[in-house]
Design an enzyme around this catalytic site. Structure first.
Site, PDB file in Angstrom:
ATOM      1  NE  ARG A  15      -2.026  -1.753   3.766  1.00  0.00           N
ATOM      2  CZ  ARG A  15      -2.329  -1.975   4.895  1.00  0.00           C
ATOM      3  NH1 ARG A  15      -3.557  -1.374   5.172  1.00  0.00           N
ATOM      4  NH2 ARG A  15      -1.804  -2.254   5.796  1.00  0.00           N
ATOM      5  CE  LYS A  75       0.906  -2.102   9.326  1.00  0.00           C
ATOM      6  NZ  LYS A  75      -0.436  -2.417  10.180  1.00  0.00           N
ATOM      7  CE1 TYR A  94      -5.675   2.525  10.277  1.00  0.00           C
ATOM      8  CE2 TYR A  94      -4.544   1.978   8.015  1.00  0.00           C
ATOM      9  CZ  TYR A  94      -5.645   2.240   8.860  1.00  0.00           C
ATOM     10  OH  TYR A  94      -6.918   2.352   8.190  1.00  0.00           O
ATOM     11  CG  HIS A  96      -2.134  -0.749  15.080  1.00  0.00           C
ATOM     12  ND1 HIS A  96      -3.678  -0.721  15.117  1.00  0.00           N
ATOM     13  CD2 HIS A  96      -2.217  -0.570  13.552  1.00  0.00           C
ATOM     14  CE1 HIS A  96      -4.388  -0.657  14.205  1.00  0.00           C
ATOM     15  NE2 HIS A  96      -3.264  -0.606  13.149  1.00  0.00           N
ATOM     16  CD  GLU A 118      -3.876   3.296  15.229  1.00  0.00           C
ATOM     17  OE1 GLU A 118      -3.023   3.437  16.205  1.00  0.00           O
ATOM     18  OE2 GLU A 118      -3.700   3.612  14.011  1.00  0.00           O
ATOM     19  CG  ASP A 270      -2.266  -4.424  12.955  1.00  0.00           C
ATOM     20  OD1 ASP A 270      -1.131  -4.616  12.771  1.00  0.00           O
ATOM     21  OD2 ASP A 270      -3.213  -4.260  11.877  1.00  0.00           O
TER      22      ASP A 270
END
Length: 374
Positions: A15, A75, A94, A96, A118, A270
């Site tokens: 991605r 990510k 993101y 996490h 998120e 995740d």
């Protein structure tokens, strides 16, 4: 503002933070966009597509880190990327952080302002920037589970939907949110025997109304969970506590009650995973076996369908990216309380309460960050 995006370096992550169409939109609003060469290769967007959209191509990630005020990724930054972050930069991706103390420590040390997709919310308390990837991961969980139920992958040798005269596989889905709903759609569509567990009576009612006889719903207590897991050929972990580590709902002891060759797919990985025996895996080496049970715990499942995932993600992130670029992060999160919920790290401090609680770190409210930035 100079907005940058990088070629993702996590294992088999294809991605990209910005599509050419998103770059075109940012440029049309007067911003300068710099893209690391090859960043869009995984979605079929070459450097020429980004140049045509008005972006500039950087020869390396270092060039992006050196120039961009706002860095848009997919990510969490990998260790070598975290070393390049600067205090004056904004990172939008993101993260996490709850199960990841090392990343949290590095982001705090960088001094950068880190906004996590998120934990951005909406007026209904939902997580709109997580939703499209949850939809993808939920659907992919059934693909992955069906594949690894094959004997060649270490599974039981069971066809998910069965055939006339042979019962279909039993699929247990723990959690009836976005991931669970999409997993159930796929599993039921393939003809599996599907049971969805959740603790929210309203969610169970919605699921029951939608699926009718195509899937069963059970209240998620210890007894029902143990019964459904022990009978399942495939278990999908689809629980989410926003911003926090996932609860460990399936113990190692429970594995001993399962059928040899059954498959666990932990979409919650995740956030640390919801099976006691879960540990992160990659697309290159996606499974491992514990006590005869196949575990699939890939942390970036949507990266395998990069084009679909990237466009779905950009549909929801671009308005916020524009907002930050137009106003600067302080005014953007001051004006938008839902984007404010996404602020996780600022000026070496943790500004997301669940992350601070999970990692036993001091918590500073995002409102203090706004005041302190002026």
């Amino acid at each position: 503002m100079i907005v940058g995006t990088l070629k993702e370096i996590k294992n088999h992550e294809y991605r990209v933070g910005l599509t050419p169409e998103s770059v075109h939109e940012l440029v049309a609003h007067g911003h300068d966009v710099i893209i690391e060469t090859g960043a869009g290769g995984g979605i079929g967007a070459d450097d020429a597509a980004y140049i045509s959209a008005g972006g500039r191509i950087a020869a390396s990630a270092d060039d992006v880190f050196d120039q961009a005020a706002l860095i848009v990724k997919v990510k969490e930054p990998q260790p070598e990327e975290r070393k390049k972050l600067k205090a004056e930069q904004v990172l939008f991706t993101y993260l996490h952080l709850a199960p990841d103390p090392e990343q949290t420590k590095d982001l705090m040390a960088s001094g950068a302002t880190c906004i996590a997709y998120e934990t951005v919310t909406d007026a209904h308390g939902h997580l709109p920037l997580l939703k499209p990837m949850s939809q993808v991961a939920g659907r992919m969980s059934i693909h992955a589970g069906a594949t690894h139920l094959e004997k060649v992958s270490g599974g039981r040798g069971v066809l998910l939907g069965g055939v006339p005269g042979v019962a279909p596989a039993k699929v247990t889905i723990i959690g009836g949110g976005v991931v669970g709903f999409n997993a159930a759609q796929m599993a039921a569509g393939l003809g599996a025997d599907v049971t969805i567990l959740d603790r929210d009576p309203e969610a169970l009612e919605r699921l029951g109304t939608y699926f009718e006889a195509r899937a069963k719903t059970r209240f998620s207590n210890r007894a029902n969970l143990a019964e459904c897991v022990s009978q399942a050929d495939l278990v999908v972990g689809a629980v989410l506590v926003p911003g926090a580590a996932a609860p460990k709902l399936v113990s190692r002891d429970l594995l001993s009650t399962m059928k040899p060759g059954a498959v666990l797919v932990d979409v919650a990985i995740d956030q640390g995973g919801c099976f006691e025996t879960s540990k992160p895996t990659t697309h290159a080496d996606p499974i491992y076996i514990v006590d005869g049970i196949v575990h699939y715990c890939v942390t970036n499942m949507p990266g395998a369908v990069a084009r679909t995932s990237t466009y779905a993600l950009n549909n929801v992130t671009l308005p916020h990216t524009l907002n930050i670029a137009e106003k600067g992060w302080q005014k953007a999160i001051s004006d938008d309380p839902y984007l404010r919920d996404g602020l996780n790290v600022w000026n070496g401090k943790v500004t997301c309460a669940p992350v601070a609680q999970n990692l036993n770190l001091p918590y500073v409210p995002a409102e203090d960050a706004i005041a302190g930035a002026h």
